[in-house]
Design an enzyme around this catalytic site. Structure first.
Site, PDB file in Angstrom:
ATOM      1  N   CYS A   1      -2.745 -13.733  -3.979  1.00  0.00           N
ATOM      2  CA  CYS A   1      -2.455 -14.263  -2.645  1.00  0.00           C
ATOM      3  C   CYS A   1      -2.790 -15.750  -2.611  1.00  0.00           C
ATOM      4  CB  CYS A   1      -3.228 -13.502  -1.573  1.00  0.00           C
ATOM      5  SG  CYS A   1      -5.002 -13.595  -1.768  1.00  0.00           S
TER       6      CYS A   1
ATOM      7  N   ASP B   1     -15.664  -2.704  -5.056  1.00  0.00           N
ATOM      8  CA  ASP B   1     -15.746  -3.944  -4.281  1.00  0.00           C
ATOM      9  C   ASP B   1     -17.189  -4.412  -4.341  1.00  0.00           C
ATOM     10  OD1 ASP B   1     -13.694  -5.229  -1.938  1.00  0.00           O
ATOM     11  OD2 ASP B   1     -15.792  -5.824  -1.779  1.00  0.00           O
ATOM     12  N   SER B   2     -17.389  -5.730  -4.242  1.00  0.00           N
ATOM     13  CA  SER B   2     -18.759  -6.253  -4.304  1.00  0.00           C
ATOM     14  C   SER B   2     -19.422  -6.255  -2.930  1.00  0.00           C
ATOM     15  CB  SER B   2     -18.754  -7.670  -4.885  1.00  0.00           C
ATOM     16  OG  SER B   2     -17.895  -8.491  -4.114  1.00  0.00           O
TER      17      SER B   2
ATOM     18  N   ARG C   1       0.845  -1.205   0.000  1.00  0.00           N
ATOM     19  CA  ARG C   1       0.000   0.000   0.000  1.00  0.00           C
ATOM     20  C   ARG C   1       0.876   1.249   0.000  1.00  0.00           C
ATOM     21  NH1 ARG C   1      -3.694  -3.457   3.272  1.00  0.00           N
ATOM     22  NH2 ARG C   1      -2.393  -3.059   5.088  1.00  0.00           N
TER      23      ARG C   1
HETATM   24  N1  SAH Z   1      -6.803  -4.726  -1.086  1.00  0.00           N
HETATM   25  C1  SAH Z   1      -7.474  -4.930   0.175  1.00  0.00           C
HETATM   26  C2  SAH Z   1      -7.805  -6.399   0.440  1.00  0.00           C
HETATM   27  C3  SAH Z   1      -8.644  -7.064  -0.623  1.00  0.00           C
HETATM   28  S1  SAH Z   1      -9.538  -8.434  -0.036  1.00  0.00           S
HETATM   29  C4  SAH Z   1      -6.648  -4.318   1.305  1.00  0.00           C
HETATM   30  O1  SAH Z   1      -5.491  -3.907   1.080  1.00  0.00           O
HETATM   31  O2  SAH Z   1      -7.149  -4.232   2.429  1.00  0.00           O
HETATM   32  C5  SAH Z   1     -10.515  -8.896  -1.381  1.00  0.00           C
HETATM   33  C6  SAH Z   1     -11.797  -8.072  -1.545  1.00  0.00           C
HETATM   34  O3  SAH Z   1     -12.388  -8.510  -2.775  1.00  0.00           O
HETATM   35  C7  SAH Z   1     -12.884  -8.244  -0.503  1.00  0.00           C
HETATM   36  O4  SAH Z   1     -13.224  -6.991   0.018  1.00  0.00           O
HETATM   37  C8  SAH Z   1     -14.098  -8.830  -1.251  1.00  0.00           C
HETATM   38  O5  SAH Z   1     -15.330  -8.272  -0.836  1.00  0.00           O
HETATM   39  C9  SAH Z   1     -13.814  -8.417  -2.673  1.00  0.00           C
HETATM   40  N2  SAH Z   1     -14.358  -9.257  -3.749  1.00  0.00           N
HETATM   41  C10 SAH Z   1     -14.325 -10.601  -3.876  1.00  0.00           C
HETATM   42  N3  SAH Z   1     -14.818 -10.978  -5.072  1.00  0.00           N
HETATM   43  C11 SAH Z   1     -15.175  -9.837  -5.719  1.00  0.00           C
HETATM   44  C12 SAH Z   1     -15.720  -9.548  -7.003  1.00  0.00           C
HETATM   45  N4  SAH Z   1     -15.998 -10.530  -7.865  1.00  0.00           N
HETATM   46  N5  SAH Z   1     -15.936  -8.265  -7.332  1.00  0.00           N
HETATM   47  C13 SAH Z   1     -15.651  -7.268  -6.477  1.00  0.00           C
HETATM   48  N6  SAH Z   1     -15.123  -7.465  -5.253  1.00  0.00           N
HETATM   49  C14 SAH Z   1     -14.892  -8.740  -4.875  1.00  0.00           C
END
Ligand code: SAH
Length: 396
Positions: A340, A249-250, A211
């Protein structure tokens, strides 16, 4: 102590100090042991290799606590291991001052099944193996003594526990019941961490430095942050002077947390942030069809491939988002792309990203390779501990 006797020739992995003993390697258990009990591990010809926790319900039938056959597994053992893990972190620059920090990283800190994250004066403990479960009190006691933390919350709800035959356990373990949303400062940005219902122990601490890398690239750029969760990358991009940040985000609740986190940081220009609840796979297409372009795109999806068995389907998903990521970049733009998934190694991930760039008809160069932060170390004897990889690719 009961003895776990390996099949002939199956001691090789333990001799290389790999902490997992799979059911296929086990010949028999001499004596009796209940779930989580300490057993001595011995080769077929009687050589004692170490002491491990017995997990009768798991395919990983035992997890080695110590490769020293003489080391007793008791309260003092956990005190030692925890003190060592903490001092390793104090010895590394930049870690000791973090308010959000992983203190115990399971196998890689010599404590299979034990994760402990620190958020200010609150610790969150996640136990995921039978052995860890058995030693909960010793672990909690040692953590209180070593850290002086005000409170500990347990988040033992990982899917892994089911494989170990363990029930979900969540709740306060120590101290007065505290806030369910401790606030930490990460690289100058305040973030509330939902320790009760958030992902993992509430926050993706492993992405801390990535980040920060995003922040360093953000100046003046139009940023798109896909899979933004509670806005970690988005807020760092704003702090780095991004011209605009669109976050997708979903999860509605995650986006509410993200907006709340932005409100915790009045120094950031909220006018430049937009939160969009959508499926990333669909939204990338919508943005592309609308002719939108970005200068910096972050793709940090959830674990598409928890194990190599899921690799093929996961590869298609990674290919898809990276293809659209490249298409949506303005000339000279930068893609920060992560996986990940333990089931997808860095070589395969790089191939997928290369294929995506080819299909998007862009020339891209890797300008930086990223991984988890130093408080998520990878024990060389345990390569499975390496899961997070990131590529920063510049086009044009
Ligand atoms: N980058 C973030 C962590 C990401 S975790 C950080 O630094 O804190 C992964 C995220 O993807 C979750 O919030 C989950 O809600 C979202 N997610 C999972 N599948 C998805 C999709 N198909 N479309 C949009 N968001 C999705």
């Amino acid at each position: 102590m009961s003895q776990l006797i390996l099949k002939p020739g199956r001691e090789r992995s333990a001799l290389r100090r790999h902490p997992w003993i799979f059911d296929g390697a086990v010949d028999r258990l001499a004596g009796r042991a209940r779930s989580g009990d300490t057993v001595e591990v011995a080769s077929a010809d009687g050589r004692v290799l170490g002491r491990a926790a017995w997990s009768p319900d798991s395919r990983i039938r035992a997890r080695v606590w110590s490769f020293d056959p003489a080391e007793t597994i008791d309260d003092a053992f956990f005190k030692r291991r925890i003190a060592q893990a903490l001092s390793r972190r104090t010895d590394l620059p930049g870690l000791a001052t973090q308010q959000g920090l992983r203190l115990l990283h399971a196998e890689s800190d010599g404590l299979p099944g034990v994760i402990c994250d620190c958020y200010g004066d609150t610790l969150v403990l996640a136990l995921s193996s039978a052995g860890a479960e058995k030693w909960r009190d010793a672990i909690v006691g040692a953590l209180i003594k070593a850290t002086g933390c005000a409170r500990i919350y347990e988040r033992s709800d990982a899917d892994l526990r089911t494989l170990e035959g363990l029930p979900v356990r969540c709740g306060w373990l120590h101290g007065e019941e505290g806030s369910a949303f401790p606030v930490i400062e990460e690289s100058g940005v305040r973030m509330a961490v939902d320790i009760v219902a958030g992902h993992k122990t509430g926050f993706y601490l492993d992405q801390r430095e990535n980040r920060l890398a995003c922040r360093q690239l953000a100046q003046g750029r139009r940023v798109l942050n896909c899979f933004c969760y509670t806005g970690g990358f988005s807020l760092q991009a704003l702090a780095g002077g991004a011209a605009s940040v669109l976050s997708v985000d979903s999860s509605g609740p995650a986006l509410i947390s993200a907006a709340n986190n932005l409100a915790l940081n009045p120094q950031l220009d909220a006018q430049r942030a937009e939160w969009r609840e959508a499926d990333v796979f669909a939204e990338l297409r919508v943005l592309a069809a609308a002719g939108e372009r970005f200068d910096l795109i972050v793709l940090d999806p959830p674990k598409f491939a928890p194990s190599p068995a899921h690799a093929e389907r996961a590869a298609r998903a990674y290919k898809d988002i990276n293809l659209y990521g490249f298409r949506l970049l303005a000339p000279g733009g930068i893609l920060m792309t992560y996986s990940c998934s333990g089931g997808i190694g860095i070589e395969l991930f790089q191939k997928i990203v290369a294929g995506a760039a080819q299909d998007a008809k862009v020339e891209a160069r890797i300008v930086q390779r990223l991984s988890a932060a130093a408080d998520h170390p990878v024990l060389l004897d345990f390569p499975e501990g390496e899961y997070l990889k990131g590529l920063v690719c510049q086009i044009g």
